[in-house]
Write a protein that holds these residues in place. Structure first.
Motif, PDB file in Angstrom:
ATOM      1  N   LEU A  17      -1.463  13.028  -0.351  1.00  0.00           N
ATOM      2  CA  LEU A  17      -2.710  13.293  -1.054  1.00  0.00           C
ATOM      3  C   LEU A  17      -3.877  12.905  -0.161  1.00  0.00           C
ATOM      4  N   LEU A  18      -4.892  13.760  -0.082  1.00  0.00           N
ATOM      5  CA  LEU A  18      -6.088  13.426   0.685  1.00  0.00           C
ATOM      6  C   LEU A  18      -7.179  12.831  -0.191  1.00  0.00           C
ATOM      7  N   LEU A  19      -7.113  13.086  -1.497  1.00  0.00           N
ATOM      8  CA  LEU A  19      -8.179  12.658  -2.386  1.00  0.00           C
ATOM      9  C   LEU A  19      -8.105  11.176  -2.714  1.00  0.00           C
ATOM     10  N   ASP A  20      -9.272  10.572  -2.890  1.00  0.00           N
ATOM     11  CA  ASP A  20      -9.359   9.191  -3.343  1.00  0.00           C
ATOM     12  C   ASP A  20      -9.153   9.135  -4.861  1.00  0.00           C
ATOM     13  N   ASP A  70       3.468   5.822  -2.788  1.00  0.00           N
ATOM     14  CA  ASP A  70       4.636   6.580  -3.224  1.00  0.00           C
ATOM     15  C   ASP A  70       4.660   6.726  -4.738  1.00  0.00           C
ATOM     16  N   VAL A  71       4.291   5.640  -5.443  1.00  0.00           N
ATOM     17  CA  VAL A  71       4.249   5.682  -6.910  1.00  0.00           C
ATOM     18  C   VAL A  71       3.206   6.683  -7.376  1.00  0.00           C
ATOM     19  N   ARG A  72       2.039   6.681  -6.724  1.00  0.00           N
ATOM     20  CA  ARG A  72       0.969   7.614  -7.095  1.00  0.00           C
ATOM     21  C   ARG A  72       1.415   9.053  -6.856  1.00  0.00           C
ATOM     22  N   LEU A  73       2.009   9.315  -5.685  1.00  0.00           N
ATOM     23  CA  LEU A  73       2.509  10.658  -5.393  1.00  0.00           C
ATOM     24  C   LEU A  73       3.500  11.121  -6.448  1.00  0.00           C
ATOM     25  N   LYS A 123       0.833  -1.203   0.000  1.00  0.00           N
ATOM     26  CA  LYS A 123       0.000   0.000   0.000  1.00  0.00           C
ATOM     27  C   LYS A 123       0.868   1.255   0.000  1.00  0.00           C
ATOM     28  N   ASN A 124       1.919   1.264   0.835  1.00  0.00           N
ATOM     29  CA  ASN A 124       2.792   2.435   0.898  1.00  0.00           C
ATOM     30  C   ASN A 124       3.603   2.587  -0.375  1.00  0.00           C
ATOM     31  N   THR A 162      -1.393   9.456 -14.035  1.00  0.00           N
ATOM     32  CA  THR A 162      -0.677   9.970 -15.213  1.00  0.00           C
ATOM     33  C   THR A 162      -1.440  11.115 -15.884  1.00  0.00           C
ATOM     34  N   LYS A 163      -2.605  11.431 -15.369  1.00  0.00           N
ATOM     35  CA  LYS A 163      -3.384  12.584 -15.839  1.00  0.00           C
ATOM     36  C   LYS A 163      -4.169  13.117 -14.645  1.00  0.00           C
TER      37      LYS A 163
END
Length: 489
Positions: free
Chosen positions: A417-420, A30-33, A25-26, A440-441
């Motif tokens: 990030l706070l958003l889902d 990190d990848v999403r951030l 999950k972490n 990516t967008k």
């Protein structure tokens, strides 16, 4: 023994699985951030303005001050609070101050209030100066926005009455008007009581980092630089006029000999906007207002004549309530759902559009920017003079992190990030109105029809600074950053 071994083995297996899930999950977080950061930076870098020989020009009014930043819980002692937190439009005593501060602190809501007790205000300033972590900086909506525009490559005309010492805190290239030759100016001082997320004030805990601003102004409520701006406005020929600082007129004693001097000053603001050619865009920067009479003046003397409005989530809720019901909302949700904010933006758009028609204004509202802790939301009318909405939302998001963290670089170890992954665009029909964020967008944009106009909404997630260094002035920098990319030369 066998039974114990089985139990131990089961527990160890569970721990291994739990750790793997937690690590995964972490790792995904990190990848999403990282992906969100990279694509926000791409949008910003791919849409620069003010880099060539033709510089965009912005004129800003009105006013300036010295901000005195102080740790709120170091200055104020919870043990002095007698009674429950309570809201006051105007602060006259220490008891009211403590109750008012606690009221907004427990909600994590930004607030700005006028203290009419000058003696008490001076005592508090003197006490704040003696604290170890107190610091001074230039303040006021117009100067902070002016500095951001200048940093982004714009030519800037700023109307503000300030001392030479305070002028020295702004870049030399900013053209400042508002003071007559040999005029001595005593700068207004604003106390910025800051607190971090999870800060404690007795039994109360702040749900997010924010600030409570207290002032006892003399110059700013009078919009004392208004005439000087008018004298210089047409030669400067701005692409954009920014109206700000009108909240300083809250609860100021303007009634004299049966005259409403505040209404007269706001009529001059209206005339200043109307004096400009229609191709010069006008933006109004909302703030924390509590005086209903002043807000009603704004709905007839300012809002019908501007092209754009910028505000935070508290101010959005308040403006919508005043336009819709004629009532002030003192405190609202400090982290509203996107769907809630978008519905309020639609309502404000419709209501101000009706004001445009009602007052026969040649200008029409074509842009709304709402900045919150978790996201940026910008509405623009398609085929209007506002361009690059997607990039503007991205730049506003990045500016939020940079300003609050006081850092030019986006450091992921200090971001969240706070958003889902998705959100509803309205509270009316959650099942059929979902929009999905893609790492990516990351800026989600879509079209709607409001009041017969094709409009574009763009929502960008904010990389939230987890180690807040600054809170006051964040909105000014964010709003200016959004405007920077949207004016077409």
């Amino acid at each position: 023994m066998a039974s114990g071994s089985v139990k131990l083995g089961t527990i160890l297996s569970f721990c291994v699985v739990f750790y793997a899930m937690y690590y995964r999950k972490n790792e995904l977080g990190d990848v999403r951030l990282s992906s969100v950061k990279d694509h926000l930076l791409f949008l910003e870098n791919d849409n620069r303005v003010g880099m060539g020989s033709l510089q965009p020009r912005v004129a800003l009014g009105y006013g300036a001050c010295q901000d005195l930043f102080v740790n709120a819980t170091s200055l104020l002692d919870y043990r002095d609070l007698k009674g429950n937190p309570e809201h006051f439009n105007e602060i006259t005593s220490m008891e009211e101050f403590l109750k008012s501060f606690a009221y907004f602190f427990k909600h994590g809501a930004a607030a700005e209030r006028f203290m009419s007790n000058s003696e008490l205000y001076d005592q508090l300033v003197a006490k704040a100066i003696d604290l170890d972590d107190t610091k001074w900086a230039i303040g006021g909506n117009a100067p902070l926005m002016a500095r951001r525009f200048f940093t982004e490559g714009w030519k800037v005309l700023l109307a503000a009455k300030m001392s030479d010492k305070l002028k020295g805190e702004l870049p030399q290239g900013i053209n400042i008007v508002g003071v007559d030759m040999n005029e001595h100016v005593r700068d207004d001082v604003h106390m910025i009581l800051e607190y971090k997320a999870d800060a404690q004030f007795g039994v109360y805990k702040a749900p997010r980092a924010n600030r409570y601003i207290m002032h006892n102004d003399e110059n700013n409520p009078l919009l004392s630089s208004l005439e000087k701006l008018g004298e210089n406005l047409h030669n400067f020929n701005p692409h954009l006029l920014v109206i700000s600082g009108l909240q300083m007129m809250d609860n100021f004693p303007f009634k004299q000999n049966g005259k409403d001097l505040r209404a007269e000053r706001l009529d001059l603001v209206k005339e200043q906007i109307l004096s400009l050619p229609e191709h010069t865009l006008a933006h109004f920067e909302m703030a924390s207002y509590v005086d209903l009479e002043l807000l009603l003046h704004l709905t007839t003397k300012v809002l019908p004549y501007v092209d754009s409005v910028g505000m935070n989530e508290q101010e959005l809720s308040n403006l919508n309530s005043v336009l819709e019901q004629g009532k002030v909302v003192v405190v609202a949700d400090s982290n509203p759902r996107i769907a809630t904010a978008l519905d309020q933006m639609r309502s404000v758009f419709r209501l101000i559009r009706h004001k445009n028609k009602q007052h026969g204004s040649k200008r029409q509202l074509t842009r709304i920017h709402v900045h919150t802790l978790a996201y940026q939301a910008i509405l623009t009318v398609k085929n209007s003079d506002w361009k690059r909405t997607e990039a503007a939302a991205a730049k506003a998001s990045l500016t939020a992190y940079r300003y609050v963290c006081d850092s030019k670089n986006i450091e992921l170890e200090r971001a969240k990030l706070l958003l889902d992954d998705s959100f509803s665009t309205t509270t009316d029909n959650d099942n059929n109105s979902r929009v999905f964020f893609e790492p990516t967008k990351p800026v989600a944009c879509w079209n709607e029809v409001l009041e017969g106009e094709d409009v574009e909404f763009c929502v960008a997630p904010v990389l939230i600074c987890t180690e807040a260094q600054l809170t006051a002035g964040a909105g000014d920098n964010i709003s200016a950053a959004g405007l920077v990319l949207q004016v077409e030369l």
